[in-house]
Design a protein around this motif. Structure first.
Motif, PDB file in Angstrom:
ATOM      1  N   ARG A  11      11.446  -2.445  -8.525  1.00 39.61           N
ATOM      2  CA  ARG A  11      10.745  -3.363  -7.535  1.00 39.61           C
ATOM      3  C   ARG A  11      10.077  -4.169  -8.514  1.00 39.61           C
ATOM      4  O   ARG A  11       9.698  -3.996  -9.589  1.00 39.61           O
ATOM      5  N   SER A  13       6.892  -6.418  -9.887  1.00 43.59           N
ATOM      6  CA  SER A  13       5.728  -5.834 -10.232  1.00 43.59           C
ATOM      7  C   SER A  13       4.600  -5.805  -9.065  1.00 43.59           C
ATOM      8  O   SER A  13       5.043  -6.872  -8.349  1.00 43.59           O
ATOM      9  N   TRP A  14       3.494  -5.124  -8.969  1.00 43.15           N
ATOM     10  CA  TRP A  14       2.701  -5.141  -7.920  1.00 43.15           C
ATOM     11  C   TRP A  14       2.069  -6.646  -7.774  1.00 43.15           C
ATOM     12  O   TRP A  14       2.123  -7.085  -6.526  1.00 43.15           O
ATOM     13  N   ARG A  17       4.142  -9.085  -5.615  1.00 43.61           N
ATOM     14  CA  ARG A  17       4.381  -8.890  -4.365  1.00 43.61           C
ATOM     15  C   ARG A  17       3.480  -9.097  -3.395  1.00 43.61           C
ATOM     16  O   ARG A  17       2.191  -9.186  -3.938  1.00 43.61           O
ATOM     17  N   ASN A  19       0.230  -8.654  -1.549  1.00 42.07           N
ATOM     18  CA  ASN A  19      -0.739  -7.529  -1.616  1.00 42.07           C
ATOM     19  C   ASN A  19      -2.053  -8.008  -1.614  1.00 42.07           C
ATOM     20  O   ASN A  19      -2.673  -9.347  -1.205  1.00 42.07           O
ATOM     21  N   ASP A  94      10.012   0.061   0.481  1.00 48.16           N
ATOM     22  CA  ASP A  94       8.736  -0.701  -0.199  1.00 48.16           C
ATOM     23  C   ASP A  94       7.802  -0.761   0.613  1.00 48.16           C
ATOM     24  O   ASP A  94       6.608  -0.508   0.402  1.00 48.16           O
ATOM     25  N   GLY A  97       5.967   2.353   1.076  1.00 50.63           N
ATOM     26  CA  GLY A  97       5.086   2.909   0.097  1.00 50.63           C
ATOM     27  C   GLY A  97       5.916   3.930  -0.515  1.00 50.63           C
ATOM     28  O   GLY A  97       5.348   5.014  -0.972  1.00 50.63           O
ATOM     29  N   GLY A 101       2.438   5.687  -5.969  1.00 51.27           N
ATOM     30  CA  GLY A 101       1.111   4.943  -6.832  1.00 51.27           C
ATOM     31  C   GLY A 101       0.070   4.368  -5.833  1.00 51.27           C
ATOM     32  O   GLY A 101       0.253   4.513  -4.825  1.00 51.27           O
ATOM     33  N   GLY A 103      -0.761   1.357  -5.887  1.00 56.02           N
ATOM     34  CA  GLY A 103      -0.648  -0.072  -5.500  1.00 56.02           C
ATOM     35  C   GLY A 103      -0.485  -0.149  -3.898  1.00 56.02           C
ATOM     36  O   GLY A 103      -0.839  -0.897  -3.247  1.00 56.02           O
ATOM     37  N   ARG A 104       0.187   0.894  -3.384  1.00 57.05           N
ATOM     38  CA  ARG A 104       0.466   0.906  -2.151  1.00 57.05           C
ATOM     39  C   ARG A 104      -0.743   0.759  -1.027  1.00 57.05           C
ATOM     40  O   ARG A 104      -0.653   0.567   0.166  1.00 57.05           O
ATOM     41  N   ARG A 107      -1.944  -2.598  -0.244  1.00 60.55           N
ATOM     42  CA  ARG A 107      -0.673  -3.357   0.480  1.00 60.55           C
ATOM     43  C   ARG A 107      -0.575  -3.202   1.912  1.00 60.55           C
ATOM     44  O   ARG A 107      -1.151  -2.214   2.465  1.00 60.55           O
ATOM     45  N   THR A 109       1.123  -1.474   3.834  1.00 59.73           N
ATOM     46  CA  THR A 109       1.944  -0.341   3.877  1.00 59.73           C
ATOM     47  C   THR A 109       1.810   0.209   5.167  1.00 59.73           C
ATOM     48  O   THR A 109       1.099   0.349   5.878  1.00 59.73           O
TER      49      THR A 109
END
Lengths: 635, 211
Positions: A11, A13-14, A17, A19, A94, A97, A101, A103-104, A107, A109
């Motif tokens: 994907r 990078s965080w 996207r 977020n 995606d 999630g 990680g 990062g989810r 976001r 999610t």
């Protein structure tokens, strides 16, 4: 079929996207641009469109919320749906999630376990913030005269503390544990509406983030009730209050809708209503209350918003409105709200008792009747808040009676608890201590409530610290102790590590002593005649106020071992075994960490969650079961 | 749908080609029903105000002498447009989905969408020049509030209706895969009921006061 993380496509990078970072940046920029650039006196909105300050504020908040959701990517999928565009599997993976990680958690999610943990962290953060405000309030009350603040700032602190705590507490059980565990309790692979679930969290978070912005615009001095017409006359800070409740009400309604639909339609085969654990029942009842009561709060705050921004007079007597109109509608929401907070906690503690007594819940059906009865009666008591408002005297006996009727279903909850404890092989880990503390504190809340539901004594006690102590025993004593019981109990399932027991017990005893010391003292302060919401008081009340403040500091300090426990466990905590308490409940039959789809196969439920007798069958058969027939619950 | 699929695969299947599944259909309809029941509690709060403020008539300011409502044609046309749109939707759904005349479905949905957009525009005109001042009493306050809130709800509904019509035009609904149309149809039925109730509550009843 399990999702193989290694098979997921690479994907972006965080940062590239949608977020939370982009969401907050866009939201804050949008708000500042509207309010401080276009909305200035003589600015574009004022000069060209004639907008006044409150209109600018509401427009600013609306733009901020919209841009926040743009930054978070909330609209991406609905727009594609509206336009009939397909969505790729990669995008959906995606969104869930699936790649894992940290990062989810920042976001939009869709996995219910991620949402549950998002709620848990947000609740702890805002509980800490609200608690800090409480410490400021108690510090101010160390002396009879204002020292730390001024009366207006003091009232703003009271409003910020109360609104933050109430909104946080509305979701304190349903948010983290309802979202995380309901599918696990009932044997489902997901929630009914994952997008709605995620949306509810971010609305909840936005509501709590917007409330402190009132500090920048004169604050809000109405207290959590936001009574009009006082609210109509407030500083621009009151617009934050209105927006906060509108968002929080929407969030709670959506969360409740999702949970109810999940429980109704996504149960595993064999999961009959009488096999629900009491957490499921209590979260269901609390959700039904939220589903129906929260829209009323949104409506009443919209009316205040219209009064403030379009100069209507819904609550202004000289314009044909009425303050009683506000009070009636507000408390039609407000009393069910109390049970939106309290009922889920009842189920949680009743679920924890059997595990640590190794006995089935006593009088399970009576407990269910109790939970439902409290929920039902909560709709018929609202005018006990208005006994002193000039309400028609003829209505008082009915509301006095209906309020005191709540003792009966509540008694069934206590009956179930005492019956479960009786003769049990009781152990006392931290979760059990917090669960046990629920009962005496809720009992104190109930007893103190009888005096304010009874008209003759309410005449004396109304608006005093007695009332403040009463609702803290209900809201904090019940809800918060249940919350911590749930945290200690389910932490191993949610995080894969077990919280340190020694720190947990230090946390419990400091909190229990601090809590009871504070609010028993404040009940005495109320009997001695001190009114709520004043920054000053008569000098003869200083001794008891200092005592209350010292206990409040102890209560505040009690959170230190808890936070240390979280940090310690994060870094060095022991890894939890699959089912550390040998619980029979379905959530413990899943692996830890819980996989994306919860269960490899939809389980077949063959017994209840409380059968702790020797040689009892397991609650569920987890192998693929043809006995499930055509049921597709949870797929 | 077998029991081994993940939520993601389930959602993919749902998104790319609508496959009739009992659970999804039931979830769609249940969610809309729950949404409009909570919406009914929402609007009931405003309607309670209409009754309450009328009864207490504080300072004789519920409906002071001389206050008029906006031209009746506005109220009638708002209500009629939404009701006709609802009828068009229903006809499209009935003949399109259940009698397999998908062109009728598309036509019905587009007619409903266009009429709803026109209804939104008329609501905006009504709110822009209501024909009374805000000092006109409790009735005026609630009129502005209720119609203001309803205009917003109707605008969101119109947006979603356009989306449903676009999807119908692309052939994403059929007799066996029409739960979205059915569910949104229930929502639109509720919107029609609120439009009718608003007309009666705001344009008719206040001029036959209950106290």
């Amino acid at each position: 079929m399990a999702v193989e993380v290694a098979s997921l496509p690479q994907r972006r990078s965080w940062l590239a996207r949608p977020n939370a970072l982009w969401a907050f940046v866009l939201g804050i920029l949008g708000f500042c641009f509207i309010v401080w650039v276009l909305g200035q006196d003589g600015g574009l909105l004022n000069m060209t469109f004639g907008l006044e300050i409150n209109q600018v504020m509401f427009l600013g908040y609306a733009v901020a919320v919209f841009l926040f959701f743009v930054g978070l990517g909330v609209f991406n999928r609905p727009v594609k749906w509206l336009l009939g565009l397909p969505i790729s599997e990669e995008e959906l993976l995606d969104e869930y999630g699936a790649g894992g990680g940290v990062g989810r958690y920042f976001r939009y999610t869709l996995d219910h376990k991620v949402v549950g943990i998002q709620y848990l962290v947000a609740v702890i953060i805002f509980f800490t913030f609200g608690g800090f405000l409480a410490m400021l309030i108690r510090t101010e009350l160390l002396t009879p005269n204002v020292r730390l603040t001024d009366p207006e700032t003091y009232l703003t602190l009271v409003t910020e503390h109360s609104v933050t705590m109430l909104i946080m507490a509305s979701s304190i059980i349903i948010g983290p544990f309802g979202n995380y565990f309901i599918p696990l309790f009932i044997g489902a692979k997901r929630m009914a509406f994952p997008r709605v679930e995620a949306l509810s969290f971010w609305l909840f978070l936005l509501a709590l983030v917007i409330m402190p912005t009132a500090f920048f615009f004169g604050g809000s001095q109405t207290g959590w009730t936001g009574y009009a017409p006082l609210a109509d006359q407030m500083h621009a800070g009151q617009d934050a209050y209105v927006t906060t409740w509108a968002l929080a009400g929407s969030a709670a309604t959506l969360a409740a809708l999702n949970i109810i639909a999940t429980i109704f339609l996504m149960r595993a085969p064999g999961m009959t209503w009488s096999r629900f654990n009491l957490s499921t029942w209590s979260i269901l009842v609390g959700s039904i209350l939220a589903w129906l009561a929260m829209p009323i709060m949104v409506a009443v705050q919209l009316m205040v918003g219209f009064d403030r921004s379009f100069l209507t007079g819904n609550f202004i007597p000289v314009q044909g409105g009425s303050a009683f109109f506000y009070e009636n509608v507000f408390w039609t929401f407000g009393h069910p709200e109390v049970y939106i907070l309290a009922i889920p906690g009842m189920g949680i503690v009743l679920d924890i008792l059997p595990v640590f007594t190794r006995r089935p819940v006593y009088a399970y059906r009576a407990a269910v009747v109790g939970l439902c009865g409290i929920g039902l009666l909560s709709w018929f008591v609202w005018q006990h808040h208005l006994f002193m408002s000039g309400l028609t005297p003829g209505l008082r006996p009915f509301f006095m009676f209906s309020t005191e009727m709540i003792s009966f279903p509540t008694g069934l909850i206590f009956l179930a608890a005492l019956g479960t404890l009786f003769g049990g092989r009781i152990t006392f880990p931290s979760a059990m201590l917090f669960a046990l503390a629920f009962f005496p504190d809720f009992l104190l809340g109930g007893f103190s409530g009888i005096f304010v539901s009874d008209v003759p004594t309410d005449v004396q006690l109304h608006g005093s610290y007695w009332v403040q102590a009463h609702f803290h025993f209900i809201l904090m004593g019940a809800t918060l102790f249940a919350f911590f019981a749930a945290v200690y109990y389910w932490f191993p399932k949610m995080m894969g590590k077990r919280l340190n027991e020694t720190l947990g017990k230090i946390h419990f005893w400091l909190m229990w002593i601090g809590f009871n010391g504070t609010f028993i003292t404040l009940a005495i302060v109320g009997i001695m005649g001190m009114s709520r919401r004043y920054a000053t008081y008569f000098p003869y009340l200083q001794g008891v106020n200092v005592t209350a403040t010292m206990f409040a500091y102890l209560l505040g300090i009690s959170m230190v071992p808890f936070l240390l426990n979280l940090i310690y466990t994060w870094g060095w905590g022991e890894k939890a075994v699959e089912n550390p308490y040998h619980s029979r409940s379905l959530e413990w039959m899943t692996p830890t960490p819980v996989p994306l789809e919860n269960f490899a196969e939809i389980p077949l439920i063959v017994a209840g969650p409380y059968e702790y007798q020797p040689n009892a069958r397991p609650e569920a058969i987890l192998e693929p079961s043809q006995a499930a027939g055509g049921t597709v619950a949870g797929t | 749908m077998d029991d081994t699929s993940t939520p993601v695969q389930d959602a993919v299947a749902h998104a790319t080609a609508y496959i009739p599944r009992t659970l999804d259909n039931r979830l769609s309809v249940l969610s809309v029903r729950m949404l409009y029941i909570s919406g009914s509690f929402f609007f009931a709060s405003f309607y309670f105000g209409l009754v309450y403020l009328q009864i207490i008539n504080a300072n004789n300011m519920w409906l002071p002498h001389g206050v008029d409502h906006p031209p009746t044609w506005i109220g009638v046309s708002e209500m009629a447009l939404v009701l006709i749109a609802g009828t068009a939707y229903f006809v499209g759904q009935w003949f399109g989905l259940y009698r397999q005349k998908l062109q009728t479905l598309t036509l019905g949905l587009w007619i409903a969408a266009i009429l709803t957009v026109i209804a939104v525009i008329i609501h905006i005109i009504e709110l822009h020049k209501p024909g009374f001042t805000l000092q006109g009493g409790g009735y005026v306050s609630l009129f502005i509030t209720i119609e203001g809130v309803f205009t917003f709800v109707l605008a969101v509904t119109a947006l979603m209706l356009i989306g449903v019509a676009i999807r119908a035009t692309k052939g994403l609904f059929s007799g066996g895969a029409g739960a979205g149309v059915e569910a949104f149809g229930e929502w639109f039925g509720w919107i029609s009921a609120i439009a009718l109730f608003n007309f009666l509550a705001l344009y008719v009843q206040p001029f036959f006061p209950i106290a």
